[in-house]
Design a protein around this motif. Structure first.
Motif, PDB file in Angstrom:
ATOM      1  N   LEU A 170      -2.874 -12.913   0.652  1.00 19.30           N
ATOM      2  CA  LEU A 170      -1.576 -12.227   0.617  1.00 19.30           C
ATOM      3  C   LEU A 170      -1.751 -10.768   0.201  1.00 19.30           C
ATOM      4  N   GLY A 171      -2.720 -10.530  -0.692  1.00 18.46           N
ATOM      5  CA  GLY A 171      -2.971  -9.159  -1.125  1.00 18.46           C
ATOM      6  C   GLY A 171      -3.427  -8.282   0.024  1.00 18.46           C
ATOM      7  N   GLN A 172      -4.253  -8.846   0.898  1.00 14.73           N
ATOM      8  CA  GLN A 172      -4.695  -8.073   2.070  1.00 14.73           C
ATOM      9  C   GLN A 172      -3.543  -7.828   3.033  1.00 14.73           C
ATOM     10  N   ARG A 173      -2.756  -8.885   3.267  1.00 19.57           N
ATOM     11  CA  ARG A 173      -1.676  -8.757   4.250  1.00 19.57           C
ATOM     12  C   ARG A 173      -0.575  -7.829   3.717  1.00 19.57           C
ATOM     13  N   ALA A 174      -0.315  -7.901   2.425  1.00 21.52           N
ATOM     14  CA  ALA A 174       0.717  -7.019   1.852  1.00 21.52           C
ATOM     15  C   ALA A 174       0.322  -5.558   2.040  1.00 21.52           C
ATOM     16  N   ALA A 175      -0.962  -5.252   1.800  1.00 24.28           N
ATOM     17  CA  ALA A 175      -1.416  -3.865   1.972  1.00 24.28           C
ATOM     18  C   ALA A 175      -1.264  -3.425   3.422  1.00 24.28           C
ATOM     19  N   GLN A 176      -1.540  -4.344   4.356  1.00 23.49           N
ATOM     20  CA  GLN A 176      -1.396  -3.997   5.778  1.00 23.49           C
ATOM     21  C   GLN A 176       0.071  -3.727   6.143  1.00 23.49           C
ATOM     22  N   VAL A 177       0.967  -4.559   5.600  1.00 22.46           N
ATOM     23  CA  VAL A 177       2.397  -4.362   5.881  1.00 22.46           C
ATOM     24  C   VAL A 177       2.866  -3.015   5.340  1.00 22.46           C
ATOM     25  N   ILE A 178       2.435  -2.699   4.124  1.00 25.35           N
ATOM     26  CA  ILE A 178       2.852  -1.437   3.493  1.00 25.35           C
ATOM     27  C   ILE A 178       2.308  -0.244   4.282  1.00 25.35           C
ATOM     28  N   ALA A 179       1.023  -0.324   4.660  1.00 29.34           N
ATOM     29  CA  ALA A 179       0.424   0.778   5.423  1.00 29.34           C
ATOM     30  C   ALA A 179       1.134   0.955   6.767  1.00 29.34           C
ATOM     31  N   ALA A 180       1.442  -0.162   7.425  1.00 28.65           N
ATOM     32  CA  ALA A 180       2.114  -0.081   8.730  1.00 28.65           C
ATOM     33  C   ALA A 180       3.513   0.518   8.586  1.00 28.65           C
ATOM     34  N   ASP A 181       4.237   0.118   7.535  1.00 25.97           N
ATOM     35  CA  ASP A 181       5.563   0.699   7.281  1.00 25.97           C
ATOM     36  C   ASP A 181       5.467   2.215   7.141  1.00 25.97           C
ATOM     37  N   LEU A 182       4.548   2.653   6.257  1.00 26.01           N
ATOM     38  CA  LEU A 182       4.456   4.082   5.964  1.00 26.01           C
ATOM     39  C   LEU A 182       4.023   4.857   7.196  1.00 26.01           C
ATOM     40  N   LYS A 183       3.099   4.272   7.964  1.00 28.45           N
ATOM     41  CA  LYS A 183       2.634   4.946   9.175  1.00 28.45           C
ATOM     42  C   LYS A 183       3.771   5.083  10.189  1.00 28.45           C
ATOM     43  N   SER A 184       4.599   4.036  10.312  1.00 24.86           N
ATOM     44  CA  SER A 184       5.649   4.054  11.336  1.00 24.86           C
ATOM     45  C   SER A 184       6.661   5.175  11.089  1.00 24.86           C
ATOM     46  N   SER A 185       6.764   5.638   9.849  1.00 30.85           N
ATOM     47  CA  SER A 185       7.715   6.715   9.553  1.00 30.85           C
ATOM     48  C   SER A 185       7.259   8.039  10.132  1.00 30.85           C
ATOM     49  N   GLY A 186       5.971   8.140  10.466  1.00 34.28           N
ATOM     50  CA  GLY A 186       5.437   9.403  10.947  1.00 34.28           C
ATOM     51  C   GLY A 186       5.147  10.392   9.836  1.00 34.28           C
ATOM     52  N   LEU A 187       5.473  10.022   8.599  1.00 35.76           N
ATOM     53  CA  LEU A 187       5.305  10.935   7.473  1.00 35.76           C
ATOM     54  C   LEU A 187       4.000  10.696   6.726  1.00 35.76           C
ATOM     55  N   PHE A 188       3.362   9.567   6.989  1.00 34.63           N
ATOM     56  CA  PHE A 188       2.140   9.201   6.271  1.00 34.63           C
ATOM     57  C   PHE A 188       1.052   8.818   7.268  1.00 34.63           C
ATOM     58  N   ARG A 189      -0.197   9.070   6.869  1.00 32.94           N
ATOM     59  CA  ARG A 189      -1.329   8.665   7.687  1.00 32.94           C
ATOM     60  C   ARG A 189      -2.214   7.759   6.840  1.00 32.94           C
ATOM     61  N   PRO A 190      -2.018   6.447   6.946  1.00 31.86           N
ATOM     62  CA  PRO A 190      -2.875   5.551   6.167  1.00 31.86           C
ATOM     63  C   PRO A 190      -4.341   5.734   6.571  1.00 31.86           C
ATOM     64  N   ILE A 191      -5.192   5.849   5.576  1.00 32.78           N
ATOM     65  CA  ILE A 191      -6.615   6.047   5.837  1.00 32.78           C
ATOM     66  C   ILE A 191      -7.249   4.698   6.163  1.00 32.78           C
ATOM     67  N   ASP A 192      -8.095   4.697   7.168  1.00 37.53           N
ATOM     68  CA  ASP A 192      -8.764   3.466   7.600  1.00 37.53           C
ATOM     69  C   ASP A 192      -9.487   2.822   6.413  1.00 37.53           C
ATOM     70  N   PRO A 193      -9.183   1.559   6.112  1.00 36.07           N
ATOM     71  CA  PRO A 193      -9.831   0.895   4.968  1.00 36.07           C
ATOM     72  C   PRO A 193     -11.353   0.918   5.053  1.00 36.07           C
ATOM     73  N   ALA A 194     -11.912   1.078   6.249  1.00 31.30           N
ATOM     74  CA  ALA A 194     -13.361   1.139   6.366  1.00 31.30           C
ATOM     75  C   ALA A 194     -13.932   2.339   5.617  1.00 31.30           C
ATOM     76  N   ALA A 195     -13.095   3.346   5.382  1.00 33.91           N
ATOM     77  CA  ALA A 195     -13.565   4.543   4.676  1.00 33.91           C
ATOM     78  C   ALA A 195     -13.552   4.362   3.160  1.00 33.91           C
TER      79      ALA A 195
END
Lengths: 185, 439
Positions: free
Chosen positions: B57-82
């Motif tokens: 759930l911790g992984q999925r929650a982070a993905q949901v939050i990153a996707a939300d913020l990205k969809s606004s166009g105001l944030f650029r979530p950094i690739d977790p691989a970095a």
């Protein structure tokens, strides 16, 4: 039951009906449109592709009197077409509807629904209202020809039920229509 | 679903706000979305829930939050691989800021998910200004295990609100019309989904043609139009029970319904003898009041957020234009004077703009204007873009776009005109309506 005290009610006098049909108590909209004859693309010019509804019987024997197929056969079509964003009946539409009226007089047990339809080039809510105007134009014309309004009902489908699946002038012309649909006989 | 936010009490030094606070300028060009890191939320315990382990759930929650913020166009979530390291429990409240600086994250969201004894979860959400090395927000949410997505959306809303100064909009839903089949026999069903497309479900079977669903402010009721029994009328749908009920007993077609902001009243059009006017229907008393009386098509009414005014469209002047009147029908006046026709106006929940559909040159686009008609801007241009609806914070407009082949889908655009993007739906889609923020 909610009360709607001030709704306009049409009392249709035959002689006046045509003038009233398109625009009972509402001149501005109708009058600002160019006259029918001045329109560049008159959709009624080509009589060939008038759509028939899906219940079309195979072109074959004995038509059941009072049926949809009978109406189409006797009147030539069950559909009249309109110009873009217009609910005025063209001369051709009036001629078709006059035959519908005649057929209704010959089949006094038949009730019909006038369906109003639009092409896709209007917003959804507006087209529901425009389709209702078209259905009422057809209904009022039939009433002006002496058909008892108790036999006539209307429904608008707006742009929800095009006759032709397409997005060009030819399809739009076929979709701007009123259909006289037999509902009981 | 119960979802209880609470303030996380942790004795942090209250010192760090000396420099200018980290901020996204929501009205600037938006050309440079803020780089933000959203590592997987740490499991608060090793618990398991009916929705999965706390680690999953911790992984999925982070993905949901990153996707939300990205969809606004105001944030650029950094690739977790970095990311240079995972965030353990200790780092949630004491991040390694230098490590996040090396990947140029300006903001950081961390959190935990803990399984509770009652089967529910607690999601704790923290946001940091990486360069200042300071905390900017924190909040906890207690909910059911199945509610983890909503808790994640609440966390994204918290981050968005703290960094933009505007309220969020991610914990919200969309009701719309799902479409399938050829245009001549289109099957339309009411459907509902979360703002990000998750939790999709159909509300009606497709047996009846349905159009223009709109939420009540309490969001448990939807008003819409149905052709049931070949009687096109305004209906109500109750979400919990699935109950469907016709509104009033009108002899003529009723359509284009919307709720008033207090939920006590509906406004809609009724077309009598081909003349469409706008009516107000009080739900408790079933009293109907006619608001417009003139010739012409008056339709698509939408209340101002304070309930004092109604914007609508009318062709009384010869073509479709936008008008405003007081809620009692008085003082009707035209506000749109742009090129072409203007239709389907919707008042922003902030009150500052009216979104509308512009028809001209054979195309439909979405635009906005102020309630006085000034400041008109066209935001989109398509073959048929129509039916705008506002995000709960009045920053984003969702609309329906159709192409010449008859395919349709939902798209969103920022009120600035940027960040146009498609919202995926299982089938074709039209007539979207965005809910207010969920409680």
């Amino acid at each position: 039951m909610p009360t709607l005290p001030t709704l306009p009610r049409f009392t249709l006098l035959a002689a006046l009906a045509l003038a009233l049909a398109a625009c009972a108590a509402k001149p501005p909209v109708a009058l600002e449109k160019p006259p029918e004859t001045a329109r560049p693309q008159a959709p009624v010019a080509d009589p060939a592709p008038i759509p028939v509804t899906e219940t079309a019987a195979p072109a074959a024997p004995a038509l059941v009197p009072g049926s949809q197929a009978d109406l189409r056969d006797k009147a030539g079509s069950d559909t009249v077409l309109f110009a873009y964003d217009s609910y005025e009946l063209s001369a051709e539409a009036r001629a078709v509807l006059a035959r519908h009226a005649q057929w209704l007089q010959q089949n006094p047990g038949v009730r019909v629904t006038l369906e109003g339809h639009c092409d896709e080039r209007g917003t959804r809510e507006y087209n529901l209202a425009l389709g209702d105007r078209r259905a009422n134009s057809a209904k009022n014309f039939l009433a002006s020809q002496g058909v008892d309004v108790a036999r006539l009902s209307t429904i608008s489908y707006g742009k929800e039920r095009p006759a032709v699946d397409g997005s060009d002038e030819a399809a739009w012309a076929q979709n701007r229509r009123a259909v006289t649909l037999v509902t009981s006989r | 679903m119960r979802l209880i936010p609470f303030m996380l009490a942790l004795g942090l030094p209250a010192a760090v706000l000396a420099q200018a606070p980290l901020r996204v300028d929501i009205n600037a060009g938006l050309m440079q979305p803020m780089p933000i890191a959203v590592p997987a939320f740490a499991p608060g315990n090793g618990g398991n829930t009916e929705a999965g382990t706390t680690t999953a759930l911790g992984q999925r929650a982070a993905q949901v939050i990153a996707a939300d913020l990205k969809s606004s166009g105001l944030f650029r979530p950094i690739d977790p691989a970095a990311y240079t390291s995972a965030v353990g429990l200790d780092e949630v409240v004491k991040p390694e800021f230098p490590a996040w600086r090396t990947i140029a994250a300006q903001a950081l969201v961390t959190g935990t998910i803990t399984a509770n004894a009652d089967g529910g979860i607690t999601l704790a959400c923290y946001a940091y200004d990486v360069f200042a090395g300071s905390e900017i927000a924190r909040q906890g949410f207690v909910t059911t295990a199945a509610g983890w997505r909503r808790a994640a959306h609440k966390c994204a809303d918290l981050v968005y609100a703290r960094l933009t100064g505007e309220s969020g909009y991610f914990d919200s839903r969309i009701v719309y019309v799902s479409e399938t089949g050829p245009r001549t026999k289109r099957i339309k069903r009411l459907a509902i989904m979360d703002q990000d497309g998750a939790g999709h479900r159909f509300l009606t079977s497709g047996q009846n043609l349905v159009l223009t669903p709109r939420f009540a402010p309490e969001q448990q009721t939807i008003t819409y139009m149905s052709f049931e029994n070949n009687r096109p009328r305004v209906w109500l749908y109750t979400l919990g029970s699935g109950r469907q009920e016709a509104v009033g007993q009108f002899a003529a077609m009723t359509f284009a319904p919307r709720f008033s902001p207090d939920g006590q009243t509906l406004v809609f059009s009724m077309s009598v003898g081909g003349n469409a006017d706008i009516y107000r229907f009080t739900l408790a008393t079933r009293q109907t009041t006619r608001l417009t009386t003139g010739a012409g098509i008056d339709t698509a009414p939408s209340y101002s957020p304070d309930g004092s005014q109604i914007v609508f469209e009318s062709d009384r002047g010869g073509s479709q234009q936008i008008y405003v009147m007081n809620a009692d029908g008085s003082n009707q006046h035209r506000i749109s004077f742009g090129d072409g026709r203007s239709a389907s106006p919707v008042w922003s929940p902030r009150g500052d703009y009216i979104a509308f559909t512009r028809i001209g040159g054979g195309r439909f686009g979405i635009g906005v204007m102020r309630p006085d008609g000034g400041g008109e801007r066209l935001l989109t241009n398509g073959y048929q873009d129509e039916s705008p609806t506002w995000s709960p914070n009045g920053r984003v407009i969702l609309f329906a776009r159709s192409d010449r082949a008859g395919r349709s889908g939902l798209w969103s655009v920022d009120v600035s005109g940027l960040n146009e993007r498609r919202l995926a739906t299982p089938l074709d889609a039209s007539d979207p309506a965005w809910s207010p923020l969920l409680p």
